[in-house]
Design a protein around this motif. Structure first.
Motif, PDB file in Angstrom:
ATOM      1  N   ARG A  28     -32.745   5.837  21.980  1.00  0.00           N
ATOM      2  CA  ARG A  28     -31.944   4.875  20.971  1.00  0.00           C
ATOM      3  C   ARG A  28     -32.658   4.272  20.061  1.00  0.00           C
ATOM      4  O   ARG A  28     -33.134   3.121  19.883  1.00  0.00           O
ATOM      5  CB  ARG A  28     -31.295   3.855  21.708  1.00  0.00           C
ATOM      6  N   PRO A  29     -32.921   5.141  18.982  1.00  0.00           N
ATOM      7  CA  PRO A  29     -33.885   4.901  17.957  1.00  0.00           C
ATOM      8  C   PRO A  29     -33.504   3.538  17.262  1.00  0.00           C
ATOM      9  O   PRO A  29     -34.350   2.731  16.696  1.00  0.00           O
ATOM     10  CB  PRO A  29     -34.067   5.734  16.786  1.00  0.00           C
ATOM     11  N   ALA A  30     -32.235   3.421  17.142  1.00  0.00           N
ATOM     12  CA  ALA A  30     -31.532   2.281  16.576  1.00  0.00           C
ATOM     13  C   ALA A  30     -31.884   1.009  17.114  1.00  0.00           C
ATOM     14  O   ALA A  30     -31.756  -0.240  16.504  1.00  0.00           O
ATOM     15  CB  ALA A  30     -29.971   2.175  16.230  1.00  0.00           C
ATOM     16  N   ASN A  31     -32.395   0.732  18.289  1.00  0.00           N
ATOM     17  CA  ASN A  31     -32.714  -0.265  18.921  1.00  0.00           C
ATOM     18  C   ASN A  31     -33.967  -0.901  18.440  1.00  0.00           C
ATOM     19  O   ASN A  31     -34.395  -2.036  18.992  1.00  0.00           O
ATOM     20  CB  ASN A  31     -32.633  -0.126  20.430  1.00  0.00           C
ATOM     21  N   LYS A  32     -34.743  -0.257  17.683  1.00  0.00           N
ATOM     22  CA  LYS A  32     -35.898  -0.723  16.924  1.00  0.00           C
ATOM     23  C   LYS A  32     -37.014  -1.054  18.016  1.00  0.00           C
ATOM     24  O   LYS A  32     -37.729  -2.053  17.859  1.00  0.00           O
ATOM     25  CB  LYS A  32     -35.875  -2.046  16.151  1.00  0.00           C
ATOM     26  N   ARG A  33     -37.099  -0.148  19.117  1.00  0.00           N
ATOM     27  CA  ARG A  33     -38.169  -0.319  20.102  1.00  0.00           C
ATOM     28  C   ARG A  33     -39.446   0.525  19.461  1.00  0.00           C
ATOM     29  O   ARG A  33     -39.469   1.647  19.630  1.00  0.00           O
ATOM     30  CB  ARG A  33     -37.528   0.363  21.459  1.00  0.00           C
ATOM     31  N   TYR A  34     -40.299  -0.172  18.709  1.00  0.00           N
ATOM     32  CA  TYR A  34     -41.443   0.396  17.995  1.00  0.00           C
ATOM     33  C   TYR A  34     -42.480  -0.617  17.787  1.00  0.00           C
ATOM     34  O   TYR A  34     -42.356  -1.760  17.961  1.00  0.00           O
ATOM     35  CB  TYR A  34     -40.979   1.366  17.001  1.00  0.00           C
ATOM     36  N   ALA A  35     -43.786  -0.228  17.774  1.00  0.00           N
ATOM     37  CA  ALA A  35     -44.833  -0.843  17.515  1.00  0.00           C
ATOM     38  C   ALA A  35     -45.979  -0.133  16.594  1.00  0.00           C
ATOM     39  O   ALA A  35     -46.057   0.811  16.929  1.00  0.00           O
ATOM     40  CB  ALA A  35     -45.272  -1.615  18.967  1.00  0.00           C
ATOM     41  N   PHE A  36     -46.449  -1.057  16.018  1.00  0.00           N
ATOM     42  CA  PHE A  36     -47.849  -0.917  15.290  1.00  0.00           C
ATOM     43  C   PHE A  36     -48.950  -1.345  16.085  1.00  0.00           C
ATOM     44  O   PHE A  36     -49.121  -2.413  16.223  1.00  0.00           O
ATOM     45  CB  PHE A  36     -47.774  -1.212  13.802  1.00  0.00           C
ATOM     46  N   VAL A  37     -49.930  -0.425  16.492  1.00  0.00           N
ATOM     47  CA  VAL A  37     -50.755  -1.078  17.566  1.00  0.00           C
ATOM     48  C   VAL A  37     -51.995  -1.716  16.748  1.00  0.00           C
ATOM     49  O   VAL A  37     -52.779  -0.964  15.952  1.00  0.00           O
ATOM     50  CB  VAL A  37     -51.557   0.062  18.525  1.00  0.00           C
ATOM     51  N   LYS A  38     -52.156  -2.907  17.064  1.00  0.00           N
ATOM     52  CA  LYS A  38     -53.255  -3.633  16.202  1.00  0.00           C
ATOM     53  C   LYS A  38     -54.272  -4.107  17.142  1.00  0.00           C
ATOM     54  O   LYS A  38     -55.466  -4.626  16.829  1.00  0.00           O
ATOM     55  CB  LYS A  38     -52.529  -4.865  15.485  1.00  0.00           C
ATOM     56  N   PRO A  57     -55.917   1.775  18.201  1.00  0.00           N
ATOM     57  CA  PRO A  57     -55.379   0.774  17.127  1.00  0.00           C
ATOM     58  C   PRO A  57     -55.074   1.968  15.952  1.00  0.00           C
ATOM     59  O   PRO A  57     -55.510   2.983  15.814  1.00  0.00           O
ATOM     60  CB  PRO A  57     -56.913   0.124  16.770  1.00  0.00           C
ATOM     61  N   ASN A  58     -54.094   1.460  15.353  1.00  0.00           N
ATOM     62  CA  ASN A  58     -53.226   2.241  14.241  1.00  0.00           C
ATOM     63  C   ASN A  58     -52.347   3.266  14.720  1.00  0.00           C
ATOM     64  O   ASN A  58     -51.897   3.912  13.803  1.00  0.00           O
ATOM     65  CB  ASN A  58     -54.401   2.585  13.352  1.00  0.00           C
ATOM     66  N   ASP A  59     -52.277   3.392  15.990  1.00  0.00           N
ATOM     67  CA  ASP A  59     -51.075   4.330  16.555  1.00  0.00           C
ATOM     68  C   ASP A  59     -50.020   3.754  16.256  1.00  0.00           C
ATOM     69  O   ASP A  59     -49.606   2.570  16.258  1.00  0.00           O
ATOM     70  CB  ASP A  59     -51.228   4.720  18.022  1.00  0.00           C
ATOM     71  N   ILE A  60     -48.753   4.642  16.393  1.00  0.00           N
ATOM     72  CA  ILE A  60     -47.397   4.029  16.409  1.00  0.00           C
ATOM     73  C   ILE A  60     -46.612   4.291  17.597  1.00  0.00           C
ATOM     74  O   ILE A  60     -46.709   5.687  17.923  1.00  0.00           O
ATOM     75  CB  ILE A  60     -46.675   4.630  15.220  1.00  0.00           C
ATOM     76  N   LEU A  61     -46.273   3.493  18.199  1.00  0.00           N
ATOM     77  CA  LEU A  61     -45.420   3.699  19.650  1.00  0.00           C
ATOM     78  C   LEU A  61     -43.913   3.679  19.037  1.00  0.00           C
ATOM     79  O   LEU A  61     -43.677   2.689  18.377  1.00  0.00           O
ATOM     80  CB  LEU A  61     -45.669   2.555  20.559  1.00  0.00           C
ATOM     81  N   TYR A  62     -43.397   4.555  19.385  1.00  0.00           N
ATOM     82  CA  TYR A  62     -41.977   5.106  18.929  1.00  0.00           C
ATOM     83  C   TYR A  62     -41.045   5.353  20.046  1.00  0.00           C
ATOM     84  O   TYR A  62     -41.395   6.635  20.584  1.00  0.00           O
ATOM     85  CB  TYR A  62     -41.968   5.971  17.976  1.00  0.00           C
ATOM     86  N   SER A  63     -40.048   4.699  20.326  1.00  0.00           N
ATOM     87  CA  SER A  63     -39.123   5.003  21.551  1.00  0.00           C
ATOM     88  C   SER A  63     -38.384   6.410  21.240  1.00  0.00           C
ATOM     89  O   SER A  63     -37.779   6.302  20.256  1.00  0.00           O
ATOM     90  CB  SER A  63     -38.238   3.961  21.769  1.00  0.00           C
ATOM     91  N   GLU A  64     -38.298   7.065  22.274  1.00  0.00           N
ATOM     92  CA  GLU A  64     -37.581   8.352  22.102  1.00  0.00           C
ATOM     93  C   GLU A  64     -35.897   8.434  22.352  1.00  0.00           C
ATOM     94  O   GLU A  64     -35.205   8.721  21.964  1.00  0.00           O
ATOM     95  CB  GLU A  64     -37.959   9.333  23.151  1.00  0.00           C
TER      96      GLU A  64
END
Length: 389
Positions: free
Chosen positions: A69-79, A60-67
């Protein structure tokens, strides 16, 4: 008030803890399973079937961030409170904030700014390789404003209020759809208002008795752009997220403009109807719209095709990507009741359908507002000291 500028790498680190537990099942998270802060899919598999590319654990509270195509918004905040058996793909960075220096939610807000994503996309495209890709080194080198922790907390609270409103709207949409589904099941599956049996007066017809099926046009992918030239192009990958970052200025004679309220289905990989509430755009090939022939009969059509699409999904025996097409749609059947029964059902469910569309359009406006506010808050152009306790 101006904030100190620091390198992102000073306030966080990239975590590569390898999964080494013995849970009987694990949940695999790939780049396609995250989008704009949320984990969309939770693919549970047995531990012995664990794929080699899924190795990273996260908290929890980690950030998942795609390596990729960053512009594709493939990221998540782990809740999630219990993520001990979740594993991320090696193509997802696991970024962990140093909470003595930066709030995880503030760091996440910075890393998801449109300007930051655009810069990382530019760097990704400047590198040679199969895909536009970045590493944590590019993220770490970014310069971010770093106000005091109390100020970070106030900025995060403003952004959180918008995110909470969006999530609340999504929960309402799910509830409204569940209400309509329960009513459809009662009337047209269990036949409860009709003594528990399908009335003999109902007629079995093909799907074209209630819908026109419109297929997307084969737009040239070489003309796609991310500079917002022309009109958004809606591809299969865009259906779940209800948005598109790709545009085209191509004029195609068979173009169909998808609008909020359309029922959209992807024809490769996964067959599921989506109630479109996103951006107005052009329908790409291998995506189709089931356009309702009754003015207010959207939910009847939606719940009629959903189990038939699901049946094909489960029985398709292709060894690679599965496909669906006109021949499959021609076989769709509808147990068609008289117009007066459909009119009664439509009168009960059409307001629910309209409310879902309204909430999804509101969410789009809130997302745009968030993107406008975010850089202004980061740059100190909006005084937060006297607004949020």
């Amino acid at each position: 008030m101006k904030s100190e500028m620091v390198s992102v790498g000073i306030v966080c680190r990239s975590v590569s803890s390898t999964y080494a537990r013995t849970d009987s099942t694990v949940v695999l998270i790939n780049t396609s399973d995250v989008f704009e802060g949320k984990i969309l899919n939770h693919k549970c598999v047995t531990n012995e079937n664990l794929k080699g590319q899924f190795k990273k654990t996260f908290c929890p509270n980690d950030i998942l961030y795609s390596e990729i195509r960053p512009a594709n918004k493939r990221y998540a905040f782990v809740k999630e409170e219990d993520v001990h058996n979740y594993i991320a793909s090696t193509k997802l960075m696991v970024i962990r904030a140093d909470e003595r220096k930066v709030l995880p939610s503030y760091l996440y807000a910075y890393l998801t700014m449109p300007s930051v994503l655009a810069e990382l996309q530019r760097q990704a495209e400047s590198r040679s390789g199969t895909f536009p890709q970045i590493t944590f080194a590019e993220v770490a080198a970014l310069l971010m404003p770093l106000p005091s922790l109390p100020t970070q907390r106030k900025i995060a609270a403003i952004l959180s209020s918008l995110d909470d409103k969006i999530e609340n709207n999504n929960a309402i949409c799910r509830n409204l759809e569940e209400q309509a589904a329960a009513l459809y099941r009662s009337w047209f599956v269990d036949f409860e208002p009709f003594g528990g049996q399908r009335p003999s007066s109902w007629i079995e017809r093909d799907i074209y008795s209630v819908a026109e099926i419109i297929y997307g046009a084969p737009f040239a992918s070489k003309l796609f752009n991310r500079e917002k030239r022309g009109t958004p192009i809606i591809r299969i990958r865009d259906l779940k997220i209800q948005d598109s970052e790709v545009y085209t200025d191509e004029i195609h004679p068979k173009a169909y403009v998808i609008s909020p309220g359309d029922i959209v289905v992807g024809m490769d990989g996964e067959f599921q109807p989506y109630i479109w509430g996103g951006v107005v755009g052009l329908l790409n090939q291998r995506v189709c719209v089931f356009r309702n022939r009754r003015s207010k009969g959207e939910f009847f059509l939606y719940f009629t095709i959903r189990p038939q699409l699901d049946f094909i999904q489960k029985t398709e025996m292709a060894t690679t990507v599965i496909h669906i097409g006109k021949q499959d749609f021609d076989a769709f059947r509808v147990n068609l009741p008289p117009d007066d029964i459909l009119d009664r059902f439509d009168a009960l469910t059409h307001p629910l359908y309209d409310r879902i569309i309204s909430l999804r359009m509101e969410n789009r406006r809130l997302s745009i507002l968030r993107d406008i506010l975010l850089p202004k808050l980061m740059r100190g152009e909006i005084d937060v000291e006297n607004n949020i306790a």
